[in-house]
Scaffold this motif. Structure first.
Motif, PDB file in Angstrom:
ATOM      1  N   THR A 155       0.785  -1.238   0.000  1.00  0.00           N
ATOM      2  CA  THR A 155       0.000   0.000   0.000  1.00  0.00           C
ATOM      3  C   THR A 155       0.813   1.283   0.000  1.00  0.00           C
ATOM      4  O   THR A 155       0.274   2.344  -0.322  1.00  0.00           O
ATOM      5  CB  THR A 155      -0.942   0.042   1.225  1.00  0.00           C
ATOM      6  N   GLN A 156       2.086   1.233   0.372  1.00  0.00           N
ATOM      7  CA  GLN A 156       2.868   2.467   0.471  1.00  0.00           C
ATOM      8  C   GLN A 156       3.368   2.904  -0.900  1.00  0.00           C
ATOM      9  O   GLN A 156       4.026   2.140  -1.599  1.00  0.00           O
ATOM     10  CB  GLN A 156       4.062   2.271   1.417  1.00  0.00           C
ATOM     11  N   GLU A 157       3.038   4.124  -1.264  1.00  0.00           N
ATOM     12  CA  GLU A 157       3.484   4.628  -2.565  1.00  0.00           C
ATOM     13  C   GLU A 157       5.012   4.717  -2.609  1.00  0.00           C
ATOM     14  O   GLU A 157       5.678   4.967  -1.601  1.00  0.00           O
ATOM     15  CB  GLU A 157       2.885   6.010  -2.824  1.00  0.00           C
ATOM     16  N   ARG A 158       5.566   4.439  -3.804  1.00  0.00           N
ATOM     17  CA  ARG A 158       7.009   4.530  -3.985  1.00  0.00           C
ATOM     18  C   ARG A 158       7.393   5.996  -4.141  1.00  0.00           C
ATOM     19  O   ARG A 158       6.843   6.711  -4.963  1.00  0.00           O
ATOM     20  CB  ARG A 158       7.442   3.741  -5.211  1.00  0.00           C
ATOM     21  N   GLY A 159       8.323   6.407  -3.330  1.00  0.00           N
ATOM     22  CA  GLY A 159       8.751   7.797  -3.326  1.00  0.00           C
ATOM     23  C   GLY A 159       9.620   8.035  -2.111  1.00  0.00           C
ATOM     24  O   GLY A 159      10.088   7.083  -1.464  1.00  0.00           O
ATOM     25  N   SER A 160       9.823   9.259  -1.728  1.00  0.00           N
ATOM     26  CA  SER A 160      10.742   9.607  -0.641  1.00  0.00           C
ATOM     27  C   SER A 160      10.371   8.919   0.677  1.00  0.00           C
ATOM     28  O   SER A 160      11.242   8.421   1.389  1.00  0.00           O
ATOM     29  CB  SER A 160      10.770  11.123  -0.447  1.00  0.00           C
ATOM     30  N   TYR A 174      11.370   5.335   0.569  1.00  0.00           N
ATOM     31  CA  TYR A 174      12.822   5.180   0.607  1.00  0.00           C
ATOM     32  C   TYR A 174      13.355   5.374   2.026  1.00  0.00           C
ATOM     33  O   TYR A 174      14.215   4.613   2.487  1.00  0.00           O
ATOM     34  CB  TYR A 174      13.491   6.176  -0.344  1.00  0.00           C
ATOM     35  N   PHE A 175      12.839   6.379   2.731  1.00  0.00           N
ATOM     36  CA  PHE A 175      13.300   6.599   4.105  1.00  0.00           C
ATOM     37  C   PHE A 175      12.888   5.435   5.019  1.00  0.00           C
ATOM     38  O   PHE A 175      13.644   5.037   5.910  1.00  0.00           O
ATOM     39  CB  PHE A 175      12.752   7.921   4.653  1.00  0.00           C
ATOM     40  N   ILE A 176      11.701   4.900   4.813  1.00  0.00           N
ATOM     41  CA  ILE A 176      11.261   3.739   5.583  1.00  0.00           C
ATOM     42  C   ILE A 176      12.243   2.592   5.402  1.00  0.00           C
ATOM     43  O   ILE A 176      12.650   1.923   6.366  1.00  0.00           O
ATOM     44  CB  ILE A 176       9.842   3.312   5.159  1.00  0.00           C
ATOM     45  N   ASN A 177      12.657   2.364   4.167  1.00  0.00           N
ATOM     46  CA  ASN A 177      13.570   1.250   3.894  1.00  0.00           C
ATOM     47  C   ASN A 177      14.988   1.515   4.385  1.00  0.00           C
ATOM     48  O   ASN A 177      15.701   0.570   4.737  1.00  0.00           O
ATOM     49  CB  ASN A 177      13.561   0.923   2.405  1.00  0.00           C
ATOM     50  N   VAL A 178      15.400   2.766   4.416  1.00  0.00           N
ATOM     51  CA  VAL A 178      16.687   3.096   5.034  1.00  0.00           C
ATOM     52  C   VAL A 178      16.663   2.664   6.499  1.00  0.00           C
ATOM     53  O   VAL A 178      17.611   2.052   7.010  1.00  0.00           O
ATOM     54  CB  VAL A 178      16.988   4.609   4.910  1.00  0.00           C
ATOM     55  N   GLY A 179      15.554   2.967   7.202  1.00  0.00           N
ATOM     56  CA  GLY A 179      15.415   2.548   8.590  1.00  0.00           C
ATOM     57  C   GLY A 179      15.427   1.037   8.741  1.00  0.00           C
ATOM     58  O   GLY A 179      16.082   0.489   9.635  1.00  0.00           O
ATOM     59  N   CYS A 185      21.523  -6.659   2.921  1.00  0.00           N
ATOM     60  CA  CYS A 185      20.980  -5.480   3.611  1.00  0.00           C
ATOM     61  C   CYS A 185      21.766  -4.215   3.264  1.00  0.00           C
ATOM     62  O   CYS A 185      21.173  -3.149   3.034  1.00  0.00           O
ATOM     63  CB  CYS A 185      20.990  -5.707   5.118  1.00  0.00           C
ATOM     64  N   VAL A 186      23.096  -4.324   3.233  1.00  0.00           N
ATOM     65  CA  VAL A 186      23.910  -3.154   2.900  1.00  0.00           C
ATOM     66  C   VAL A 186      23.685  -2.749   1.445  1.00  0.00           C
ATOM     67  O   VAL A 186      23.626  -1.561   1.116  1.00  0.00           O
ATOM     68  CB  VAL A 186      25.402  -3.439   3.173  1.00  0.00           C
ATOM     69  N   ASN A 187      23.530  -3.740   0.570  1.00  0.00           N
ATOM     70  CA  ASN A 187      23.250  -3.468  -0.835  1.00  0.00           C
ATOM     71  C   ASN A 187      21.930  -2.721  -0.992  1.00  0.00           C
ATOM     72  O   ASN A 187      21.828  -1.746  -1.756  1.00  0.00           O
ATOM     73  CB  ASN A 187      23.228  -4.778  -1.619  1.00  0.00           C
ATOM     74  N   LYS A 188      20.897  -3.154  -0.260  1.00  0.00           N
ATOM     75  CA  LYS A 188      19.595  -2.486  -0.307  1.00  0.00           C
ATOM     76  C   LYS A 188      19.669  -1.090   0.307  1.00  0.00           C
ATOM     77  O   LYS A 188      19.054  -0.134  -0.192  1.00  0.00           O
ATOM     78  CB  LYS A 188      18.551  -3.322   0.428  1.00  0.00           C
ATOM     79  N   LEU A 189      20.407  -0.964   1.387  1.00  0.00           N
ATOM     80  CA  LEU A 189      20.579   0.340   2.028  1.00  0.00           C
ATOM     81  C   LEU A 189      21.222   1.320   1.053  1.00  0.00           C
ATOM     82  O   LEU A 189      20.779   2.470   0.925  1.00  0.00           O
ATOM     83  CB  LEU A 189      21.442   0.183   3.283  1.00  0.00           C
ATOM     84  N   SER A 190      22.243   0.839   0.346  1.00  0.00           N
ATOM     85  CA  SER A 190      22.909   1.667  -0.651  1.00  0.00           C
ATOM     86  C   SER A 190      21.937   2.070  -1.756  1.00  0.00           C
ATOM     87  O   SER A 190      21.920   3.227  -2.222  1.00  0.00           O
ATOM     88  CB  SER A 190      24.094   0.907  -1.251  1.00  0.00           C
ATOM     89  N   ARG A 191      21.090   1.135  -2.169  1.00  0.00           N
ATOM     90  CA  ARG A 191      20.117   1.407  -3.238  1.00  0.00           C
ATOM     91  C   ARG A 191      19.153   2.513  -2.836  1.00  0.00           C
ATOM     92  O   ARG A 191      18.896   3.445  -3.617  1.00  0.00           O
ATOM     93  CB  ARG A 191      19.348   0.128  -3.550  1.00  0.00           C
ATOM     94  N   TYR A 192      18.628   2.448  -1.609  1.00  0.00           N
ATOM     95  CA  TYR A 192      17.632   3.444  -1.207  1.00  0.00           C
ATOM     96  C   TYR A 192      18.268   4.795  -0.921  1.00  0.00           C
ATOM     97  O   TYR A 192      17.644   5.843  -1.155  1.00  0.00           O
ATOM     98  CB  TYR A 192      16.837   2.924  -0.009  1.00  0.00           C
ATOM     99  N   VAL A 193      19.496   4.796  -0.439  1.00  0.00           N
ATOM    100  CA  VAL A 193      20.207   6.067  -0.268  1.00  0.00           C
ATOM    101  C   VAL A 193      20.423   6.714  -1.632  1.00  0.00           C
ATOM    102  O   VAL A 193      20.231   7.924  -1.802  1.00  0.00           O
ATOM    103  CB  VAL A 193      21.546   5.843   0.463  1.00  0.00           C
ATOM    104  N   ASN A 194      20.802   5.922  -2.631  1.00  0.00           N
ATOM    105  CA  ASN A 194      20.997   6.462  -3.984  1.00  0.00           C
ATOM    106  C   ASN A 194      19.696   7.001  -4.564  1.00  0.00           C
ATOM    107  O   ASN A 194      19.686   8.021  -5.268  1.00  0.00           O
ATOM    108  CB  ASN A 194      21.574   5.382  -4.904  1.00  0.00           C
ATOM    109  N   GLN A 195      18.576   6.334  -4.268  1.00  0.00           N
ATOM    110  CA  GLN A 195      17.293   6.822  -4.765  1.00  0.00           C
ATOM    111  C   GLN A 195      16.919   8.150  -4.103  1.00  0.00           C
ATOM    112  O   GLN A 195      16.317   9.024  -4.742  1.00  0.00           O
ATOM    113  CB  GLN A 195      16.205   5.766  -4.535  1.00  0.00           C
TER     114      GLN A 195
END
Length: 308
Positions: free
Chosen positions: A146-151, A154-159, A235-245
């Motif tokens: 349900t969560q729209e893709r956007g900022s 991305y911040f949720i996934n960084v957490g 996890c680090v790979n995903k963290l890097s991905r969301y920071v880049n986004q």
């Protein structure tokens, strides 16, 4: 996005992720403790997640579960974690889906039921813990659907992935303390199995190796597996991905964060088992935790210092 909003989104997710990890640890240790209480004590778990400032000791499973689920004096109790997640979610309701808010709020209302502690004492503890775990699974599914893709997403996934890396480090460190106490290879294999169960990697390990729980195989899977969603590398790979986004959407400036994440990702990916053994797994974990701390500080510095 206001820095306050971004901070609340990150911590909402971190609290929920930490709660899910603690519940997994409690469930796995309960099973292990029933079979081998001399090997699987409750003390290491209590010591790691008791942030109350007061000493608490018990080898009674129900007392331990009650303390780590309901104790209001312990900031890491499930009740406190969900309460804080709810407070963060409530302040950013316009940035999360209504379904996600309801999911967290319903979990909070369930945890504050007056009969819940009695239910723990009267029923099977595993059934009780599974009931709590269901709320976390519903939360993850609801967020994904349900969560729209956007900022905000991305911040949720960084957490999420920040907290998950810390949890993997903590879980492994707890087991290393226990492994260090015995030279018996069978007992050590029990601890490695327990670690895999705690991070949800037991079935994947058996599918991959079809063998006993060898230290090198377990380390490689937990730290370097590219497809296991709770491996350190993943996890680090995903963290890097969301920071880049976030950088691409101009929510973060290009700064040291990218470099630190790339450095950590390379360290985990290319460090050999021999290299890890040479420096010691515990030292390897401490190095990763220090890198994650620096990455978290870097995100705070570049974003939260001037986004208001």
């Amino acid at each position: 996005m206001l820095s306050r909003v971004a901070n609340n989104l990150i911590w909402m997710e971190r609290y929920m992720e930490r709660g899910n990890g603690i519940l997994s640890l409690l469930k796995v240790n309960f099973y292990a403790n029933q079979d081998s209480p001399e090997l699987f004590s409750w003390t290491p778990i209590i010591q790691n997640y008791n942030a109350s400032g007061e000493e608490f000791y018990t080898e009674d499973a129900i007392e331990c579960i009650e303390f780590l689920v309901f104790n209001l004096g312990n900031p890491n109790s499930i009740l406190n974690l969900v309460t804080k997640a709810r407070e963060n979610a409530r302040s950013v309701q316009e940035h999360i889906s209504r379904e996600l808010w309801l999911c967290i709020n319903n979990y909070y209302l369930y945890l504050t039921r007056k009969d819940l502690i009695a239910k723990l004492h009267e029923e099977d503890p595993i059934v009780f813990l599974d009931e709590l775990k269901k709320y976390h699974l519903m939360y993850y599914g609801t967020c994904d659907i349900t969560q729209e893709r956007g900022s905000s997403y991305y911040f949720i996934n960084v957490g999420k992935f920040l907290e998950r890396v810390i949890q993997i480090s903590d879980f492994t460190a707890i087991k290393l303390m226990e492994i260090a106490k015995t030279s018996d290879s069978l007992e050590q294999s029990f601890y490695w199995k327990n670690l895999l169960l705690s991070v949800g990697g037991y079935q994947l390990y058996l599918k991959t190796h079809k063998s006993s729980f060898q230290e090198n195989h377990v380390i490689r899977m937990i730290f370097q597996d590219k497809l296991f969603p709770r491996s350190m590398y993943y996890c680090v790979n995903k963290l890097s991905r969301y920071v880049n986004q976030l950088i691409e959407t101009n929510e973060l400036d290009r700064n040291n964060t990218e470099f630190l994440l790339g450095k950590l990702e390379s360290t985990i990916k290319y460090t050999t088992i021999e290299g890890i053994n040479e420096q010691g797994l515990n030292n390897f974990i401490l190095g990763i935790k220090e890198d994650i701390k620096n990455i978290s500080l870097s995100i705070n510095t570049v974003y939260f210092s001037h986004s208001n």
